[in-house]
Design a protein around this motif. Structure first.
Motif, PDB file in Angstrom:
ATOM      1  N   ASP A  63       0.836  -1.207   0.000  1.00 34.46           N
ATOM      2  CA  ASP A  63       0.000   0.000   0.000  1.00 34.46           C
ATOM      3  C   ASP A  63       0.868   1.254   0.000  1.00 34.46           C
ATOM      4  N   VAL A  64       1.863   1.291   0.876  1.00 30.94           N
ATOM      5  CA  VAL A  64       2.827   2.393   0.938  1.00 30.94           C
ATOM      6  C   VAL A  64       4.192   1.774   1.237  1.00 30.94           C
ATOM      7  N   ALA A  65       5.253   2.550   1.025  1.00 28.66           N
ATOM      8  CA  ALA A  65       6.599   2.018   1.251  1.00 28.66           C
ATOM      9  C   ALA A  65       7.595   3.163   1.299  1.00 28.66           C
ATOM     10  N   ASP A  66       8.736   2.907   1.907  1.00 27.06           N
ATOM     11  CA  ASP A  66       9.859   3.830   1.799  1.00 27.06           C
ATOM     12  C   ASP A  66      11.124   3.032   1.559  1.00 27.06           C
ATOM     13  N   ALA A  67      12.143   3.697   1.014  1.00 27.67           N
ATOM     14  CA  ALA A  67      13.389   3.010   0.673  1.00 27.67           C
ATOM     15  C   ALA A  67      14.564   3.940   0.917  1.00 27.67           C
ATOM     16  N   VAL A  68      15.668   3.342   1.348  1.00 26.72           N
ATOM     17  CA  VAL A  68      16.901   4.101   1.555  1.00 26.72           C
ATOM     18  C   VAL A  68      18.031   3.435   0.787  1.00 26.72           C
ATOM     19  N   MET A  69      19.005   4.234   0.400  1.00 29.84           N
ATOM     20  CA  MET A  69      20.244   3.704  -0.156  1.00 29.84           C
ATOM     21  C   MET A  69      21.398   4.472   0.452  1.00 29.84           C
ATOM     22  N   PHE A  70      22.371   3.758   0.987  1.00 30.83           N
ATOM     23  CA  PHE A  70      23.579   4.356   1.536  1.00 30.83           C
ATOM     24  C   PHE A  70      24.744   3.991   0.619  1.00 30.83           C
ATOM     25  N   GLU A  71      25.460   5.001   0.170  1.00 29.59           N
ATOM     26  CA  GLU A  71      26.657   4.811  -0.646  1.00 29.59           C
ATOM     27  C   GLU A  71      27.837   5.384   0.129  1.00 29.59           C
ATOM     28  N   THR A  72      28.831   4.559   0.428  1.00 26.47           N
ATOM     29  CA  THR A  72      29.932   5.002   1.291  1.00 26.47           C
ATOM     30  C   THR A  72      31.288   4.632   0.701  1.00 26.47           C
ATOM     31  N   GLY A  82      49.901   3.367  18.437  1.00 28.35           N
ATOM     32  CA  GLY A  82      49.700   3.622  17.021  1.00 28.35           C
ATOM     33  C   GLY A  82      48.936   4.902  16.733  1.00 28.35           C
ATOM     34  N   ALA A  83      49.014   5.303  15.481  1.00 24.53           N
ATOM     35  CA  ALA A  83      48.284   6.471  14.982  1.00 24.53           C
ATOM     36  C   ALA A  83      47.424   6.035  13.808  1.00 24.53           C
ATOM     37  N   ASP A  84      46.286   6.667  13.667  1.00 22.78           N
ATOM     38  CA  ASP A  84      45.349   6.341  12.584  1.00 22.78           C
ATOM     39  C   ASP A  84      44.867   7.619  11.920  1.00 22.78           C
ATOM     40  N   ALA A  85      44.663   7.548  10.615  1.00 23.89           N
ATOM     41  CA  ALA A  85      44.052   8.642   9.863  1.00 23.89           C
ATOM     42  C   ALA A  85      42.946   8.048   8.998  1.00 23.89           C
ATOM     43  N   HIS A  86      41.848   8.767   8.897  1.00 25.25           N
ATOM     44  CA  HIS A  86      40.675   8.210   8.212  1.00 25.25           C
ATOM     45  C   HIS A  86      39.959   9.291   7.415  1.00 25.25           C
ATOM     46  N   TYR A  87      39.461   8.897   6.260  1.00 25.46           N
ATOM     47  CA  TYR A  87      38.556   9.741   5.474  1.00 25.46           C
ATOM     48  C   TYR A  87      37.367   8.903   5.059  1.00 25.46           C
ATOM     49  N   GLY A  88      36.186   9.441   5.213  1.00 23.94           N
ATOM     50  CA  GLY A  88      34.985   8.756   4.766  1.00 23.94           C
ATOM     51  C   GLY A  88      34.035   9.718   4.099  1.00 23.94           C
ATOM     52  N   LYS A  89      33.325   9.236   3.123  1.00 25.43           N
ATOM     53  CA  LYS A  89      32.271  10.041   2.520  1.00 25.43           C
ATOM     54  C   LYS A  89      31.069   9.156   2.283  1.00 25.43           C
ATOM     55  N   SER A  90      29.903   9.763   2.304  1.00 24.59           N
ATOM     56  CA  SER A  90      28.679   8.986   2.120  1.00 24.59           C
ATOM     57  C   SER A  90      27.614   9.823   1.440  1.00 24.59           C
ATOM     58  N   ARG A  91      26.736   9.123   0.771  1.00 21.34           N
ATOM     59  CA  ARG A  91      25.522   9.748   0.229  1.00 21.34           C
ATOM     60  C   ARG A  91      24.339   8.991   0.805  1.00 21.34           C
ATOM     61  N   ILE A  92      23.452   9.729   1.411  1.00 26.48           N
ATOM     62  CA  ILE A  92      22.238   9.151   1.997  1.00 26.48           C
ATOM     63  C   ILE A  92      21.072   9.509   1.089  1.00 26.48           C
ATOM     64  N   ASN A  93      20.357   8.507   0.644  1.00 27.65           N
ATOM     65  CA  ASN A  93      19.226   8.689  -0.269  1.00 27.65           C
ATOM     66  C   ASN A  93      17.965   8.125   0.376  1.00 27.65           C
ATOM     67  N   GLN A 100      14.857  12.628  -1.704  1.00 25.45           N
ATOM     68  CA  GLN A 100      15.950  13.559  -1.454  1.00 25.45           C
ATOM     69  C   GLN A 100      17.213  12.788  -1.085  1.00 25.45           C
ATOM     70  N   SER A 101      18.348  13.442  -1.270  1.00 20.39           N
ATOM     71  CA  SER A 101      19.623  12.855  -0.868  1.00 20.39           C
ATOM     72  C   SER A 101      20.546  13.965  -0.383  1.00 20.39           C
ATOM     73  N   TYR A 102      21.570  13.583   0.371  1.00 15.87           N
ATOM     74  CA  TYR A 102      22.605  14.545   0.761  1.00 15.87           C
ATOM     75  C   TYR A 102      23.926  13.817   0.964  1.00 15.87           C
TER      76      TYR A 102
END
Length: 447
Positions: A20-29, A145-156, A169-171
């Protein structure tokens, strides 16, 4: 197809299959990380992930399915499986999609994304600079130890709440971080500490060498800890730890906990639970904030709210389901993953700064405890009991005197909240932030 087209197609297939109704998400990382220990590179990793989740409703029945294959055939199978599962589940009248009138269709620019993806050399150099700076300090004997990290994502997010898709919408967001942990002393007298920097944008990171020097300084201060006798004294929470108090509050006023009756604050709405001078804010629209988001996981418009205003608890954190259970309106605090239903959670949560400096906050304490680290599972938000293993520094005659360890701090959260005083040193480093905090009296269990 782009991501929004993909999840819109998924919704079309779900409705064609009987939803009857629905929602959907997509995560791209995308995640890239480098690590180093004692002058040698330890790892360099890169991962790219894409996952989709569908929530389908048949009447008051619902099901959630997820997958990583976004081909047309896979989407059709995903939709078919979701509808079939929904038809076999018990009805849940409180689980509903948000009405279109609540959608956040005007998307604010929150400056969350830095598309300048760093290369492996830059990440490795950040680790090198942080660790070398720490190891250069006399008295530092080893490194974790030392760590460095970069991450990016798109939330839809797309929602079909009627015949058409009413929200799509997405960001994008990004995250940089550098951390280092080192040790001082030898044998059983070794102590460790750490420091880090994190930001949405590379330009806002602190210098890696500064992180290393500060980690070394913190570690050296912890050498030669003493034990103290059991007593009841004022306790000062360092900003690295004071934010945990706000995290406990957020969990205690989550609509899901309130609806279950499993929070010690369940009967405290619109009551004074903090001193009148305390204000605690949740603001999803802080520019480049670590917890910022333009809308919640149900597409609902979100906004800045004073959760505690003049000491008074003003609201619960609500998503649609918890709001329906409590016969209230969602506050736009829904979060979700691809394989789970929405649940309420804070965004950028912070306590406003007070009027006293940290030095002024402790200057009248004859004996007290400045806590920098807590550990253990001793926080019970059902009863309000608080008990944590801790380490930090003892306060004598208004100044920090010497390090202490192997003690326990205990109290009741209601009493802790009611007798809390914030300092003026609020800095935004995390999604949840608080200044140095003073709690007037807690039990210290020592020797």
């Amino acid at each position: 197809m782009d991501a929004l087209d993909t999840i819109s197609l998924l919704l079309d297939k779900a409705r064609a299959g009987g939803a009857d109704v629905a929602d959907a998400v997509m995560f791209e990382t995308v995640d890239i990380s480098a690590s180093r220990r004692m002058g040698k590179p330890e790892g360099l990793e890169r991962s790219e992930n894409k996952a989709v989740g569908l929530r389908a409703f048949v009447g008051q029945q619902q099901a959630i399915v997820s997958g990583t294959d976004t081909g047309r055939q896979a989407l059709a199978e995903l939709a078919e499986r979701a509808v079939s599962m929904a038809k076999a589940t018990p009805a849940d009248p409180d689980s509903q999609l948000a009405p279109e009138s609540l959608y956040g269709k005007k998307i604010p620019n929150l400056d969350l994304f830095d598309g300048d993806e760093p290369n492996a050399e830059w990440l490795a150099n950040q680790c090198k600079e942080a660790e070398e700076a720490a190891l250069s300090v006399r008295g530092i004997t080893n490194s974790e130890g030392a760590d460095a990290h970069y991450g990016k994502s798109r939330i839809n997010l797309a929602i079909a709440n009627g015949k058409n898709i009413g929200f799509a919408q997405s960001y994008d967001s990004s995250h940089f971080s550098v951390s280092v942990s080192v040790l001082a002393g030898t044998g059983t007298a070794m102590e460790r500490d750490y420091d880090f920097t994190s930001a949405r944008h590379r330009r806002n990171l602190e210098e890696a060498a500064s992180i290393g020097l500060r980690a070394a300084e913190r570690t050296l201060k912890r050498l030669g800890p003493r034990k103290v006798t059991t007593c009841r004294v004022p306790v000062i929470f360092d900003p690295r730890l004071s934010r945990s108090i706000l995290g406990i509050l957020a969990g205690s006023i989550s609509g899901a906990s309130i609806a279950r009756g499993s929070s010690f604050l369940k009967d405290s709405l619109h009551q004074k639970i903090f001193p009148e001078s305390v204000r605690i804010i949740d603001d999803p629209h802080i520019k480049s904030g670590m917890g910022s988001k333009p809308f919640d996981a149900e597409g609902v418009k979100n906004e800045k709210r004073a959760l505690i205003d003049n000491g008074i608890l003003t609201t619960w954190l609500l998503d649609m389901r918890s709001a329906n259970k409590l016969k209230m309106t969602t506050t736009g605090h829904a979060t979700r993953g691809v394989a789970s239903p929405p649940s309420p959670s804070a965004t950028n949560l912070y306590m406003e700064k007070g009027k006293l400096s940290p030095t002024e906050l402790i200057q009248d304490i004859q004996s007290g405890f400045y806590v920098t680290e807590a550990y253990g599972m001793g926080v019970n938000t059902v009863t309000g009991d608080y008990s944590q293993g801790a380490a930090g520094f003892w306060i004598e005659n208004g100044v920090i005197a010497y390090p202490v360890s192997e003690i326990t701090i205990a109290g009741h959260l209601r009493e802790m909240f009611a007798h809390i005083t914030p300092a003026d040193d609020l800095v935004f480093r995390y999604a949840t932030n608080a200044p140095t905090l003073r709690i007037e009296s807690m039990t210290i269990a020592g020797v």
